[in-house]
Every structure is written in C-alpha cells, then in structure tokens.
Scaffold this active site. Sequence first.
Site, PDB file in Angstrom:
ATOM      1  N   LYS A   1       2.002   0.790   6.850  1.00 30.02           N
ATOM      2  CA  LYS A   1       3.200   0.098   7.357  1.00 30.02           C
ATOM      3  C   LYS A   1       3.495   0.673   8.727  1.00 30.02           C
ATOM      4  O   LYS A   1       2.918   1.705   9.110  1.00 30.02           O
ATOM      5  CB  LYS A   1       4.383   0.307   6.403  1.00 30.02           C
ATOM      6  CG  LYS A   1       4.791   1.770   6.261  1.00 30.02           C
ATOM      7  CD  LYS A   1       5.935   1.976   5.308  1.00 30.02           C
ATOM      8  CE  LYS A   1       7.239   1.594   5.918  1.00 30.02           C
ATOM      9  NZ  LYS A   1       8.403   2.124   5.166  1.00 30.02           N
TER      10      LYS A   1
ATOM     11  N   CYS B   1       3.117   5.442  -2.722  1.00 31.88           N
ATOM     12  CA  CYS B   1       4.099   5.332  -3.820  1.00 31.88           C
ATOM     13  C   CYS B   1       3.917   4.105  -4.696  1.00 31.88           C
ATOM     14  O   CYS B   1       3.644   4.212  -5.884  1.00 31.88           O
ATOM     15  CB  CYS B   1       5.510   5.369  -3.233  1.00 31.88           C
ATOM     16  SG  CYS B   1       5.856   6.952  -2.493  1.00 31.88           S
TER      17      CYS B   1
ATOM     18  N   GLY C   1       0.864  -1.189   0.000  1.00 29.87           N
ATOM     19  CA  GLY C   1       0.000   0.000   0.000  1.00 29.87           C
ATOM     20  C   GLY C   1       0.893   1.228   0.000  1.00 29.87           C
ATOM     21  O   GLY C   1       2.027   1.177  -0.479  1.00 29.87           O
TER      22      GLY C   1
HETATM   23  C1  UDX Z   1       8.563   2.969  -1.106  1.00 28.05           C
HETATM   24  C2  UDX Z   1       9.985   2.658  -1.543  1.00 28.05           C
HETATM   25  O1  UDX Z   1      10.548   1.662  -0.689  1.00 28.05           O
HETATM   26  C3  UDX Z   1      10.834   3.931  -1.484  1.00 28.05           C
HETATM   27  O2  UDX Z   1      12.140   3.653  -1.964  1.00 28.05           O
HETATM   28  C4  UDX Z   1      10.169   4.999  -2.355  1.00 28.05           C
HETATM   29  O3  UDX Z   1      10.903   6.216  -2.304  1.00 28.05           O
HETATM   30  C5  UDX Z   1       8.755   5.253  -1.896  1.00 28.05           C
HETATM   31  O4  UDX Z   1       8.002   4.031  -1.901  1.00 28.05           O
HETATM   32  P1  UDX Z   1       7.248   3.309   1.157  1.00 28.05           P
HETATM   33  O5  UDX Z   1       6.054   3.193   0.270  1.00 28.05           O
HETATM   34  O6  UDX Z   1       7.347   4.453   2.086  1.00 28.05           O
HETATM   35  O7  UDX Z   1       8.604   3.370   0.233  1.00 28.05           O
HETATM   36  O8  UDX Z   1       7.348   1.987   2.054  1.00 28.05           O
HETATM   37  P2  UDX Z   1       7.953   0.526   1.851  1.00 28.05           P
HETATM   38  O9  UDX Z   1       8.689   0.195   3.067  1.00 28.05           O
HETATM   39  O10 UDX Z   1       8.622   0.389   0.552  1.00 28.05           O
HETATM   40  O11 UDX Z   1       6.616  -0.420   1.838  1.00 28.05           O
HETATM   41  C6  UDX Z   1       5.706  -0.286   0.770  1.00 28.05           C
HETATM   42  C7  UDX Z   1       4.591  -1.325   0.975  1.00 28.05           C
HETATM   43  O12 UDX Z   1       5.108  -2.651   0.777  1.00 28.05           O
HETATM   44  C8  UDX Z   1       3.975  -1.311   2.380  1.00 28.05           C
HETATM   45  O13 UDX Z   1       2.573  -1.512   2.255  1.00 28.05           O
HETATM   46  C9  UDX Z   1       4.624  -2.512   3.056  1.00 28.05           C
HETATM   47  O14 UDX Z   1       3.791  -3.082   4.058  1.00 28.05           O
HETATM   48  C10 UDX Z   1       4.767  -3.464   1.880  1.00 28.05           C
HETATM   49  N1  UDX Z   1       5.833  -4.445   2.060  1.00 28.05           N
HETATM   50  C11 UDX Z   1       7.122  -4.028   2.124  1.00 28.05           C
HETATM   51  C12 UDX Z   1       5.506  -5.798   2.137  1.00 28.05           C
HETATM   52  O15 UDX Z   1       4.339  -6.167   2.096  1.00 28.05           O
HETATM   53  N2  UDX Z   1       6.503  -6.716   2.263  1.00 28.05           N
HETATM   54  C13 UDX Z   1       7.812  -6.342   2.334  1.00 28.05           C
HETATM   55  O16 UDX Z   1       8.674  -7.219   2.462  1.00 28.05           O
HETATM   56  C14 UDX Z   1       8.137  -4.957   2.276  1.00 28.05           C
END
Ligand code: UDX
Length: 430
Positions: A320, A259, A256
């Site tokens: 997150k 981004c 989610g």
């Molecule tokens: C992301 C990119 O990581 C970052 O480099 C960019 O600049 C902006 O978008 P962000 O959206 O803030 O950052 O969070 P991120 O930690 O990447 O998590 C994105 C989503 O993926 C979250 O919903 C998180 O719960 C999910 N996620 C992440 C997973 O489901 N599993 C994982 O292993 C990692």
Amino acid sequence: MKITIIGAGYVGLVQSVCLADFGFSVTCIEKDLNKLRELKFGRIPFYEPGLEDLFRKNLKSNRLNFTNEYSSNISQSDVIFICVGTPPKKNGESNLNFVDQVTKEISKKIKGYTVIVSKSTVPVGTSRRIEKILKRVSSTKTFDVVSNPEFLREGSALEDFTKPDKIIIGCRTTKAEKILKKIYKPLNRPYVVTSNETAEIIKYANNSFLATKITFVNEIADLCENIGAEIETVAKAMGLDGRIGSKFLHPGPGYGGSCFPKDVKSLIYQGNKNSTDLKIIKAVDRANELRIKYLFQRVKKITKNKFNNIQIGLLGISFKPNTDDVRQSPGIKLAKDLSKTKAKIKIYDPKGMENAKKELPRSIEFCSDEYEVAKNSNLLVIVTEWNQFKNLDLLKVKKIMKKPVILDLRNIYSKQITKNGFQYYSVGNN
Ligand code: UDX
C-alpha cells in the site's frame, strides 16, 4: 509509572514512542542486536511517516531507551506490553513461540504487582496461556493479564495511535482496567471494556470484516467489467448507505500486508479448532488468493499472450502507499509471475525497492523512477496508488513508451486518458 515494551516492530516501536511522548518513562526490549544498534543511533528500521522525528525527539528527552536486557527492566516495571510477532504457520495457526518465550522471561523477573498487556494480535485464549506460564513461577497472584489489541494501519500508524476509533481493554479486574485507562487517558477516546477472550476475538473480527469488505468490492468490480457497469459509481452509491460506509470499498489487486492475510487465516483456523466453519471468511481468503492469478490473466489478455520481445513496467511494489513493506504484496506476486514469462520486467517503488530486491529475481530491472519504468514499455501496470503516480506527465509517458497501454489496478486514472492516445484498462470498468 514505569512501562516496558517488548518488541520494537511496527506495533512495539509506535507504542514505545507514543507512550514516551505522553511523558511516561519507557524501556523497549528488542532482541535483534542490529535493530537495537540502529535504534540507539536514532534510526528506525522501517519507513513510517512521522515516526522517526517523534522517535528522535523522545530519545533526546531520555524518556525512551532501548535494550536487550530483561533483568532489572522487568522487575521495576509496573506495566509490560508484549508486542512481539505472531507469524502464521502453514496451516494458518498463529505461531505463539515469541509470546511464550517473552512470557517465560517475564515470569522469572516480575516483582510486585505488574500488569502484563498482550498487544500482539493473538488467538482467543492466549491471555489464559500467558497466565498459566506466569503462574508456573509466581504462584501468588501478583499480576493481571490484559488483552489490548491495536488497530494501527501501516502508513498512518501515528494518526491511528493518537485518534483510535476505540480502545479495547480485555481484563479480569478493575485494578488492571484503571491502570490501562490511566495510560491511555491523554487520548480521550471511547473504551470497550470486556473479557480477555472477547477482546482477543474483536481484533480478528475487525480485520476479517475489513478484508471481507475489500474482497466483496473486488468481486463486484469483476462483474462490472463483464456487464459494462462502473465500479467506482457502484462503490460511491453503496458508501452513501450509512450502514455500509465508503471506507475500504476501493477495488484493487486484492489485500496484502502483514496483517489481513495472516489474521484471516488465523481466524479460519480458530473457527475450525472451535467447531465453527467460517464459510464466508474461508471464501474471502480463497478469493483473495485467486485474485493475483486473475490479474495475470488480464495482463495476458492485454498482451494477447505474447511475452517475448516485450517489456512490462510495474509502478508500485509495496502492499500500500506510504510504507516500504512488501509482505504479501500483490506487486511482489505479480512481478514474480511476470518474471517467469519471456517479457522484460521493470519496477519502481518510492520506498519499497530495498525490500523488493530481497524478494524478487535479479532478472527484474529495478528502476530509479516511474519514467525509467515507462521507457520502452509495451504495458505499464499501476499496482500501488502512491500519490506521485497520480500526476504522471502523460505526454512524456506516451512519448517514451513503446506502446501507450496502461493497466490501472487502483483506478487512479480513468478512461479520460484515452484522449491522450492511451489504451486504458482498469478494475471494474470495461
Ligand atoms: C490493517 C488494518 O487496517 C489495521 O487496523 C490493523 O491493525 C492492521 O491491518 P494495514 O494492513 O496496515 O492495516 O493496511 P490497510 O490500510 O488496512 O490495507 C490492507 C490491504 O487492503 C492493503 O493491501 C490495501 O491495499 C488493501 N485495501 C485497503 C484495498 O484493496 N482496498 C481498500 O479500500 C482498502
């Protein structure tokens, strides 16, 4: 060197605070007067660990100031960072209205050689678009446009700013390259210097690959549930392959945030617009969209499709941990779907409650802590892996729940808790 940042959102505020902390004199232009008032009183308009302290420290140092005025700030600036939003249109296309607006303002005011840096996540070709707007007013070439995408994660933005894996500089002259390297010198991190267009697509490719990795592991998790395998062991073994790596292989309710969903859809749009059918990325987008429906089915299966006279508690609503951001959050989507059933829904999130209240129906009960959510619940769903949910007093939870049933969408517990008398369901195990 005088630096101006346009936009005080996640990217713009982190950029402003961190560059001021490097010792630069930074002016941040923000058009939202409410946000501006908060900032002037030393308050940041969102939760980001460590940012408010660093912000206040630099506000006091007078290296950092906020305004909604373009005039003098632009004409005296050596470098201007464009950090405005590029929200998605219905068809996935990135909306560049804010970028166009601020570029027009800049074009009216720049004086002398100025570097305009596009920091927002913008589709390929946007730097050319910015150049065209600037040239309409100032015919003599007194500027360079640089593409410098960021890779900040919400919840760890300061660390990601100060220890980036790479700094991308897309530009057409070494003059502009040198100025950007001077700004980022304190970071002492590797550079990728390339064309503007290549820099622009790097950001989308980077984010879409991470979204693909997450969606891949979610799909393997679904298979593990049906064949009796354990996803955590699969992910661990995969992660030990140096070509794969263990990061972003945690299964869950789907990605989610503001981004990944936006950037994946924008990349698909850019592909279609440039006669390239991005089949894998389209499949990632569709799979992630469908995941919430799959999770609702899992809840239905656990409650045997009975929702009247039961209570379901959700732990975690932000997309997150360590953020109050609920945009495109699985927690919000699941809460909305469940609120359409006859079940009573209770939710709690350490930081996201105010934002959740703006998105969710009043029929949902907003609780003050995780135990209030658990009280009298027939099912407890862990949606966001906040640290405080990892050490619940399980004896107390079992005692206060109507039925000790947990659906752990982040696998922060394991089947071990069945020994405490719980029915335990997770992602990727059966
Ligand atoms: C992301 C990119 O990581 C970052 O480099 C960019 O600049 C902006 O978008 P962000 O959206 O803030 O950052 O969070 P991120 O930690 O990447 O998590 C994105 C989503 O993926 C979250 O919903 C998180 O719960 C999910 N996620 C992440 C997973 O489901 N599993 C994982 O292993 C990692």
